[in-house]
Motif scaffolding. Structure first.
Motif: not given
Length: 105
Positions: A19-25, A98-105, A29-42
């Protein structure tokens, strides 16, 4: 919770879970900003850490010469072992996270 169970099962059975995204455009950015998207890498793993030493033009033939086929199979086995390691991710042609959505506070 189900996602973690699936990840554990695929690891126990030695099955790929890609599972992943392709960021070659250009401009991305070279690396996805998972925190900004509310995701936690697993889990993260690399793809084609060592198999990419053989040019794809040689591999896309109807039939590979025996020696090349054997070399490719050996490199695939090494790729599978390296994939979840830091060196495997560093050498990889692609990195999958592989990342999961972080629970919102």
């Amino acid at each position: 919770e189900k996602l973690y169970q699936i990840v554990e099962l695929t690891q126990r059975l030695d099955l790929p879970l890609n599972v992943g995204t392709e960021m070659n455009s250009f401009g991305q950015r070279l690396i996805d900003d998972f925190e900004a998207a509310g995701l936690q890498p697993v889990r993260a793993w690399g793809l084609h850490s060592v198999t990419n030493v053989i040019p794809s033009t040689l591999l896309h033939r109807p039939r590979l010469p025996r020696g090349l086929a054997g070399l490719y199979r050996a490199l695939c086995r090494l790729d599978r072992r390296l994939a979840p390691t830091a060196p495997g991710r560093a050498l990889a042609n692609s990195t999958v996270v592989l990342a999961v959505r972080q629970p919102t506070a």
